[in-house]
Motif scaffolding. Structure first.
Motif, PDB file in Angstrom:
ATOM      1  N   LYS A  28      -8.757  -3.198  -6.545  1.00 41.59           N
ATOM      2  CA  LYS A  28      -9.223  -2.632  -5.292  1.00 41.59           C
ATOM      3  C   LYS A  28     -10.763  -3.325  -5.034  1.00 41.59           C
ATOM      4  O   LYS A  28     -11.784  -3.511  -6.042  1.00 41.59           O
ATOM      5  CB  LYS A  28      -9.108  -1.247  -4.940  1.00 41.59           C
ATOM      6  N   ASP A  29     -11.098  -3.028  -3.836  1.00 40.53           N
ATOM      7  CA  ASP A  29     -12.567  -3.273  -3.276  1.00 40.53           C
ATOM      8  C   ASP A  29     -13.450  -2.129  -4.216  1.00 40.53           C
ATOM      9  O   ASP A  29     -12.861  -1.005  -4.459  1.00 40.53           O
ATOM     10  CB  ASP A  29     -12.653  -2.970  -1.920  1.00 40.53           C
TER      11      ASP A  29
ATOM     12  N   ALA B 201     -10.815   1.446  -9.684  1.00 40.06           N
ATOM     13  CA  ALA B 201     -10.868   0.140  -8.691  1.00 40.06           C
ATOM     14  C   ALA B 201     -10.456  -1.147  -9.373  1.00 40.06           C
ATOM     15  O   ALA B 201      -9.655  -1.845  -9.033  1.00 40.06           O
ATOM     16  CB  ALA B 201     -12.021   0.265  -7.784  1.00 40.06           C
TER      17      ALA B 201
ATOM     18  N   GLU C  64      -6.925  -1.181 -10.257  1.00 44.26           N
ATOM     19  CA  GLU C  64      -5.997  -1.344  -8.975  1.00 44.26           C
ATOM     20  C   GLU C  64      -6.237  -2.566  -8.439  1.00 44.26           C
ATOM     21  O   GLU C  64      -5.728  -2.929  -7.286  1.00 44.26           O
ATOM     22  CB  GLU C  64      -6.204  -0.017  -8.017  1.00 44.26           C
TER      23      GLU C  64
ATOM     24  N   ASP D 265       0.872  -1.055   0.170  1.00 45.84           N
ATOM     25  CA  ASP D 265       0.018  -0.073  -0.051  1.00 45.84           C
ATOM     26  C   ASP D 265       0.905   1.031   0.047  1.00 45.84           C
ATOM     27  O   ASP D 265       1.620   1.393   0.765  1.00 45.84           O
ATOM     28  CB  ASP D 265      -0.808  -0.076   1.213  1.00 45.84           C
TER      29      ASP D 265
END
Ligand code: 6R9
Length: 673
Positions: free
Chosen positions: A648-649, A643, A646, A3
């Motif tokens: 991601k969520d 998202a 990436e 992160d």
């Protein structure tokens, strides 16, 4: 993938003091007090900026330091009169720098040993003479008057700064368009500025090849004509000798225009006041229409002067090199105006960093004994892939300040830069600022005699006299270590005056977000502060990309694609990239009757190149979907597309019209990633 925020937090207490600075460390607490003292009230703030203003030349001094009677249209040094051309040439000669080298220009071509074939050393006197001759020519032959705007579409050749100073001398203004932009982008900017004169060159050397520029101007002028705007003259500087088309009554060679003008002509330098502006520079926003950031004269000059001293600690024996292109704000402020108004020797390089090989910059640092160096993280990450020896075999020991700009620098790149270019002993910081801020806003301040410890990846502190904050959506300060929106809380001398011909948009874009709280300048970036008060900028919070440090509006990319006959809709987001920082990732919905294919991808890329230019086109990833994820009200949910890219969520998707689109986007992403 780690992160990025956690990665940065690890650096909050990684205090690094270059050994040669160990006796000149500024305790963070003391520095905080120093800054607070300046910011404590209006009087001390004005006194601080006035101190810097008193160090530069004015035809007439100001009556008032800051006029904030009509926020957010702040005006600095009211009643004062100065001129950037005078500051950069005449005033330097008056200070005894007549024969000092102002610009060392190196062309790209090399001989078989890798030595440059062309080096021009331009003294302050040369600069004075050349800009006077051009000013005289523009005024007498082409009738250029105060306030006229000229568009420059030029490569990195000395004639560019000559022309910049020439128009400043006349009180005219320039609008420089980065020479990597397409004909269409150029045309839009020529028309918006209402320019009747365009200055360009036949071509430029880039990576060993000749890249033609004049044909792009020809094409742009055609577009302008189609839209009813007439470009009367195209001035062409001969650089690469490539063959070009010629339009007799419009085109004219720079050399021929100057042929009969003696080296001794002098043109009166027009004093400019606080309501005058010095130039406009178009920059990307979140809509398709580029914004013309309009910069002042006096305030801009004071800001540049102060940062040349504080950030760069500029001294008479420095050899200063900023590797940016003059077509961007970094080049305007820190290749041309800032260094020249402080009498520095500034290097200008025409070509690519990897020609004839990746050691070119290091070779140049050795060749000229560069002491101060300024580049972009994307370049550092590109160099980092090579063995250190590629660079350390050159003498880099002269470097004492090496900074970066343009996008966040990851700690790994910072460490490499500090070690290899900074030989573990230079001041290294990431100076955050924007086209709109005119000059540097954050960093470390060796020029004040002491530095706060460096931290890998940080943007340092706001410069004394400027304050920033990190807010949540409602305008409440966010606690240290948490991400929020980055704002500047007080006016500063270098700030843009307005957006050209669009004051409403200026208010809206920069001061709209926190309007109910007061006049806070909204940067459009995410940032966090650490417990010591250091700034860590995390990247854009809006629909703007930084591709290899170049600022690109996703809306512009989208409208460029939609102008292709096969495209129904397009959505562009940033995808993180190890070297470039970000690259454009574009989801395309084709019109009925067109099918996705590799050929279609190349076709669209070609189209992107001709409408947006190579910076966008060469790194763009294009993939196809049948529908784009939209809100019920029909807005494209770029956040979801980001998202997906990436991994991601997806967060809150209650406003999403149909989740089919997200599934599709995921599949489409798998294909291009
Ligand atoms: C000077 C310039 C402005 C945007 C800005 C931010 C990013 C610039 C940065 C940085 C992190 C830095 N940016 N410098 N981000 N650290 N040191 O680049 O102007 O082209 O207008 O771009 O660039 O996102 O908002 P411009």
């Amino acid at each position: 993938m780690t992160d990025p925020i956690e990665n940065l937090k690890k650096e909050f207490e990684n205090y690094i003091v270059p050994p040669s600075w160990k006796d000149r460390v500024w305790e963070i607490e003391d520095f905080r007090k120093f800054r607070e003292d300046i910011l404590k009230d209006r009087e001390s703030l004005e006194k601080w900026w006035e101190k810097w203003a008193n160090e530069i030349f004015w035809f007439k001094k100001w009556d008032k330091v800051l006029d904030d009677s009509n926020p957010p249209f702040y005006r600095w040094f009211i009643g004062g009169e100065t001129n950037l051309a005078y500051l950069c040439a005449d005033w330097q000669i008056e200070q005894g720098r007549k024969n000092k080298v102002a610009i060392i220009w190196e062309g790209e071509p090399v001989d078989e040993k890798g030595e440059p074939l062309e080096v021009r050393k331009i003294t302050y006197y040369d600069l004075y003479r050349e800009s006077n001759r051009i000013a005289y020519m523009l005024k007498e032959k082409l009738g250029v008057k105060k306030d006229e705007i000229l568009t420059f579409y030029m490569p990195m050749i000395p004639e560019l700064p000559f022309y910049m100073l020439a128009v400043q001398r006349l009180g005219a203004k320039h609008s420089i368009v980065f020479s990597g932009f397409s004909a269409e982008a150029l045309a839009i900017r020529i028309m918006d500025a209402g320019a009747r004169i365009v200055v360009t060159s036949d071509g430029v050397y880039r990576r060993g090849k000749v890249v033609p520029l004049k044909p792009i101007v020809d094409e742009a002028v055609k577009i302008c004509e189609r839209e009813g705007h007439k470009v009367e003259k195209v001035i062409v500087v001969k650089r690469a000798g490539n063959e070009i088309s010629w339009y007799e009554d419009r085109d004219v060679w720079h050399d021929e225009l100057l042929e009969d003008i003696s080296g001794n002509v002098e043109v009166e330098c027009v004093p400019l006041g606080s309501e005058d502006f010095s130039f406009i520079l178009y920059t990307s926003g979140t809509t398709g229409r580029p914004k013309g950031a309009q910069h002042s004269v006096g305030g801009y000059a004071v800001h540049l002067y102060a940062t040349m001293k504080m950030i760069w600690d500029i001294q008479d024996d420095d050899i200063y090199w900023c590797t940016a292109d003059i077509g961007w704000i970094t080049g305007h402020s820190y290749i041309v105006y800032g260094p020249l108004m402080t009498g520095a020797t500034s290097i200008m390089y025409e070509g690519a960093p990897n020609y004839p090989d990746i050691g070119r910059w290091a070779a140049m640092i050795e060749r000229y004994g560069v002491t101060i160096f300024y580049t972009a993280p994307t370049a550092i990450r590109m160099l980092m892939r090579e063995p250190e020896e590629t660079f350390t075999k050159y003498d880099l020991s002269t470097l004492r300040i090496v900074n970066s700009v343009g996008e966040p620098i990851n700690p790994e790149a910072w460490n490499w830069y500090y070690k290899v270019f900074g030989h573990n002993d230079a001041v290294v910081t990431s100076t955050w600022w924007m086209t709109e801020t005119g000059g540097i806003i954050t960093g470390h301040f060796p020029g004040l005699g002491k530095i706060t410890p460096l931290k890998p990846g940080t943007n340092g502190f706001p410069i004394p006299g400027i304050n920033v904050a990190v807010f949540d959506d409602d305008g409440n300060p966010v606690e240290p270590g948490k991400r929020g929106y980055y704002v500047i809380t007080n006016p500063w001398p270098g700030m843009l005056m307005t957006l050209f011909k669009d004051p409403e948009r200026y208010i809206d874009v920069y001061f709209g977000k926190y309007k109910s709280k007061g006049w806070y300048y909204y940067t459009g970036d995410f940032a966090m502060l650490d417990p010591d008060g250091y700034v860590w900028v995390l990247g854009r919070a809006d629909d703007i990309l930084k591709v290899a440090g170049h600022r690109i509006g996703t809306a512009e990319v989208e409208s460029a694609l939609v102008s292709h006959s096969a495209v129904a809709e397009a959505a562009c987001v940033g995808k993180s990239d190890e070297i470039k920082g970000e690259v454009p990732l574009i989801y395309v919905v084709l019109k009925k009757g067109y099918e996705p294919s590799d050929e279609m991808v190349s076709e669209l890329k070609k189209h992107l190149r001709s409408t947006m230019g190579p910076v966008v086109a060469s790194d763009a990833l294009i993939t196809f979907v049948d529908t784009l994820p939209k809100t019920r009200s029909g807005k494209i949910m770029r956040r979801l597309l980001r998202a997906v890219a990436e991994g991601k969520d997806l967060g809150d998707i209650t406003t999403l019209e149909s989740d089919v689109a997200v599934e599709e986007a995921k599949k489409a992403y798998e294909i291009v990633k």
